[in-house]
Motif scaffolding. Sequence first.
Motif, PDB file in Angstrom:
ATOM      1  N   LYS A   7     -30.496 -56.576 -36.010  1.00 50.78           N
ATOM      2  CA  LYS A   7     -29.723 -55.876 -37.040  1.00 50.78           C
ATOM      3  C   LYS A   7     -29.717 -54.365 -36.789  1.00 50.78           C
ATOM      4  CE  LYS A   7     -29.198 -59.660 -39.601  1.00 50.78           C
ATOM      5  NZ  LYS A   7     -27.869 -60.312 -39.816  1.00 50.78           N
ATOM      6  N   VAL A   8     -28.671 -53.722 -37.279  1.00 46.13           N
ATOM      7  CA  VAL A   8     -28.570 -52.260 -37.228  1.00 46.13           C
ATOM      8  C   VAL A   8     -28.463 -51.751 -38.657  1.00 46.13           C
ATOM      9  CG1 VAL A   8     -27.181 -50.290 -36.482  1.00 46.13           C
ATOM     10  CG2 VAL A   8     -27.449 -52.287 -34.971  1.00 46.13           C
ATOM     11  N   ALA A   9     -29.340 -50.820 -39.006  1.00 42.62           N
ATOM     12  CA  ALA A   9     -29.409 -50.319 -40.384  1.00 42.62           C
ATOM     13  C   ALA A   9     -29.281 -48.812 -40.434  1.00 42.62           C
ATOM     14  CB  ALA A   9     -30.725 -50.742 -41.033  1.00 42.62           C
ATOM     15  N   VAL A  10     -28.524 -48.330 -41.401  1.00 46.56           N
ATOM     16  CA  VAL A  10     -28.514 -46.913 -41.762  1.00 46.56           C
ATOM     17  C   VAL A  10     -29.301 -46.777 -43.053  1.00 46.56           C
ATOM     18  CG1 VAL A  10     -27.113 -45.000 -42.636  1.00 46.56           C
ATOM     19  CG2 VAL A  10     -26.320 -46.328 -40.667  1.00 46.56           C
ATOM     20  N   ILE A  11     -30.248 -45.847 -43.084  1.00 44.19           N
ATOM     21  CA  ILE A  11     -30.993 -45.554 -44.307  1.00 44.19           C
ATOM     22  C   ILE A  11     -30.843 -44.069 -44.601  1.00 44.19           C
ATOM     23  CG2 ILE A  11     -33.204 -45.646 -45.509  1.00 44.19           C
ATOM     24  CD1 ILE A  11     -34.137 -47.752 -43.520  1.00 44.19           C
ATOM     25  N   LYS A  83     -22.733 -51.585 -33.723  1.00 45.77           N
ATOM     26  CA  LYS A  83     -22.303 -52.230 -34.967  1.00 45.77           C
ATOM     27  C   LYS A  83     -23.077 -51.653 -36.142  1.00 45.77           C
ATOM     28  CE  LYS A  83     -25.744 -55.938 -34.634  1.00 45.77           C
ATOM     29  NZ  LYS A  83     -26.015 -57.356 -34.930  1.00 45.77           N
ATOM     30  N   LEU A  84     -22.783 -52.181 -37.333  1.00 43.11           N
ATOM     31  CA  LEU A  84     -23.557 -51.862 -38.536  1.00 43.11           C
ATOM     32  C   LEU A  84     -23.737 -53.148 -39.341  1.00 43.11           C
ATOM     33  CD1 LEU A  84     -24.853 -49.712 -40.432  1.00 43.11           C
ATOM     34  CD2 LEU A  84     -22.635 -49.588 -41.593  1.00 43.11           C
ATOM     35  N   ASP A  85     -24.975 -53.445 -39.692  1.00 43.23           N
ATOM     36  CA  ASP A  85     -25.281 -54.614 -40.511  1.00 43.23           C
ATOM     37  C   ASP A  85     -25.731 -54.247 -41.917  1.00 43.23           C
ATOM     38  OD1 ASP A  85     -25.274 -56.960 -38.457  1.00 43.23           O
ATOM     39  OD2 ASP A  85     -26.517 -55.421 -37.497  1.00 43.23           O
ATOM     40  N   ILE A  86     -26.415 -53.100 -42.037  1.00 40.82           N
ATOM     41  CA  ILE A  86     -27.051 -52.723 -43.299  1.00 40.82           C
ATOM     42  C   ILE A  86     -26.786 -51.253 -43.586  1.00 40.82           C
ATOM     43  CG2 ILE A  86     -29.254 -52.449 -44.507  1.00 40.82           C
ATOM     44  CD1 ILE A  86     -30.328 -54.638 -42.456  1.00 40.82           C
ATOM     45  N   MET A  87     -26.259 -50.961 -44.748  1.00 39.52           N
ATOM     46  CA  MET A  87     -26.153 -49.577 -45.235  1.00 39.52           C
ATOM     47  C   MET A  87     -27.003 -49.465 -46.484  1.00 39.52           C
ATOM     48  SD  MET A  87     -25.206 -46.435 -45.654  1.00 39.52           S
ATOM     49  CE  MET A  87     -23.898 -46.011 -44.495  1.00 39.52           C
ATOM     50  N   TRP A  88     -28.041 -48.649 -46.405  1.00 38.42           N
ATOM     51  CA  TRP A  88     -28.887 -48.434 -47.580  1.00 38.42           C
ATOM     52  C   TRP A  88     -28.697 -47.007 -48.068  1.00 38.42           C
ATOM     53  CZ3 TRP A  88     -34.951 -49.211 -47.875  1.00 38.42           C
ATOM     54  CH2 TRP A  88     -35.351 -48.997 -49.208  1.00 38.42           C
ATOM     55  N   ALA A  89     -28.007 -46.852 -49.188  1.00 36.58           N
ATOM     56  CA  ALA A  89     -27.818 -45.551 -49.834  1.00 36.58           C
ATOM     57  C   ALA A  89     -29.054 -45.265 -50.676  1.00 36.58           C
ATOM     58  CB  ALA A  89     -26.561 -45.558 -50.684  1.00 36.58           C
ATOM     59  N   ASN A  90     -30.041 -44.682 -50.041  1.00 39.74           N
ATOM     60  CA  ASN A  90     -31.346 -44.466 -50.674  1.00 39.74           C
ATOM     61  C   ASN A  90     -31.532 -43.047 -51.191  1.00 39.74           C
ATOM     62  OD1 ASN A  90     -34.379 -44.842 -51.071  1.00 39.74           O
ATOM     63  ND2 ASN A  90     -34.353 -43.343 -49.416  1.00 39.74           N
ATOM     64  N   ALA A  91     -30.840 -42.073 -50.608  1.00 37.97           N
ATOM     65  CA  ALA A  91     -31.049 -40.671 -50.984  1.00 37.97           C
ATOM     66  C   ALA A  91     -30.760 -40.446 -52.459  1.00 37.97           C
ATOM     67  CB  ALA A  91     -30.159 -39.768 -50.134  1.00 37.97           C
ATOM     68  N   GLY A  92     -31.619 -39.675 -53.107  1.00 40.18           N
ATOM     69  CA  GLY A  92     -31.419 -39.377 -54.520  1.00 40.18           C
ATOM     70  C   GLY A  92     -32.255 -38.190 -54.947  1.00 40.18           C
ATOM     71  N   ILE A  93     -31.888 -37.613 -56.077  1.00 40.43           N
ATOM     72  CA  ILE A  93     -32.645 -36.503 -56.646  1.00 40.43           C
ATOM     73  C   ILE A  93     -32.817 -36.745 -58.138  1.00 40.43           C
ATOM     74  CG2 ILE A  93     -31.883 -34.805 -54.942  1.00 40.43           C
ATOM     75  CD1 ILE A  93     -29.891 -33.754 -57.073  1.00 40.43           C
ATOM     76  N   PRO A 138     -15.646 -50.674 -43.545  1.00 38.45           N
ATOM     77  CA  PRO A 138     -14.900 -51.023 -42.319  1.00 38.45           C
ATOM     78  C   PRO A 138     -15.807 -51.517 -41.198  1.00 38.45           C
ATOM     79  CG  PRO A 138     -14.075 -48.970 -43.236  1.00 38.45           C
ATOM     80  CD  PRO A 138     -15.321 -49.298 -43.993  1.00 38.45           C
ATOM     81  N   ALA A 139     -16.957 -50.866 -41.009  1.00 41.19           N
ATOM     82  CA  ALA A 139     -17.882 -51.285 -39.954  1.00 41.19           C
ATOM     83  C   ALA A 139     -18.498 -52.646 -40.270  1.00 41.19           C
ATOM     84  CB  ALA A 139     -18.975 -50.237 -39.760  1.00 41.19           C
ATOM     85  N   LEU A 140     -18.820 -52.887 -41.532  1.00 38.12           N
ATOM     86  CA  LEU A 140     -19.383 -54.177 -41.921  1.00 38.12           C
ATOM     87  C   LEU A 140     -18.341 -55.289 -41.770  1.00 38.12           C
ATOM     88  CD1 LEU A 140     -21.417 -53.137 -45.099  1.00 38.12           C
ATOM     89  CD2 LEU A 140     -22.322 -53.638 -42.816  1.00 38.12           C
ATOM     90  N   ARG A 141     -17.119 -55.013 -42.153  1.00 39.69           N
ATOM     91  CA  ARG A 141     -16.046 -56.007 -41.988  1.00 39.69           C
ATOM     92  C   ARG A 141     -15.835 -56.327 -40.508  1.00 39.69           C
ATOM     93  NH1 ARG A 141     -10.574 -54.913 -45.154  1.00 39.69           N
ATOM     94  NH2 ARG A 141     -10.201 -56.942 -44.179  1.00 39.69           N
ATOM     95  N   ALA A 142     -15.853 -55.316 -39.670  1.00 38.93           N
ATOM     96  CA  ALA A 142     -15.679 -55.531 -38.231  1.00 38.93           C
ATOM     97  C   ALA A 142     -16.800 -56.387 -37.667  1.00 38.93           C
ATOM     98  CB  ALA A 142     -15.622 -54.186 -37.505  1.00 38.93           C
TER      99      ALA A 142
END
Length: 283
Positions: A7-11, A83-93, A138-142
């Motif tokens: 898997k490929v993940a963005v965090i 590719k991209l399998d996982i997008m985790w929008a974790n950043a917060g304040i 788009p990357a996940l759909r691809a």
Amino acid sequence: MPRLEGKVAVITGAGSGLGRQAAQLFAAEGARVVVMDILLDRAEGTVKLVAEQGGTAVAVEADTTVEADVARTVATAVAEFGKLDIMWANAGIVSRGGVPSVLGGEHVEFQDFTLEDWNKVVAVNLTGPFLCAKHAVPALRANGGGVILVTSSAAATVAHHSIAPYSATKAGVNGMVRALSLDLGKYGIRVNAVAPTHGMSPNFLMEPGAPVVGQSYEEVQGPWDPAASPIPLKLNRPPNLLDNANAALFLVSDESAYISGVTLPSTDGGTLSRVAMRFPEDG
């Protein structure tokens, strides 16, 4: 087999706290990780930790409130790892003042929040996840599907003093997760949120350039006394960052293949079971 093998993940916000802990965990479970943070030195510090344990990661200096930065981060994942399998929008304040009872946060009366205060929190905590989801699709759909995860908070469900703007954005996250799960399911994309109650990093309330603590609030407060803890569940250790990261790992792995539109309280320990009225046996 590792739970995220191949898997490929963005965090996002992965330079410290939960994001850093999760980057190490995901890499240990076989993922290649794009470590996105607004501070490059922090992102690179996380990449170094991942490499030391034999994992693969790259650092990206980016701001989740800047659409071009988010697009560039997704493009980096595809360019580096295909590719991209996982997008985790974790950043917060947290909103100005933070939680007064934690690390001496400042009490801020609601009427004293400025429009700038409000807009800043909304930009990071709600617009940021929107942009992450938008550019991940788009990357996940691809790729034939995948997972979008967002970091919510117990503050979306119960009230804490002096952080109304923060609570509002996290409630908004929960609503967006439900809506996106309905809209994106046809593409094989699952959308969930993890909502920590306990076991989070003090860095959340510190200035952006502060040293990375690497422990939870409860761990840095000194010797652990379950009897003195307000958490109904009594264990012989305090909650930690890994407790939250493990919940996130479940939500992005194939073990939760049919879970979507859910906000999971990851370190509740029974805290959210309380009613407004307290009883003598509550302590």
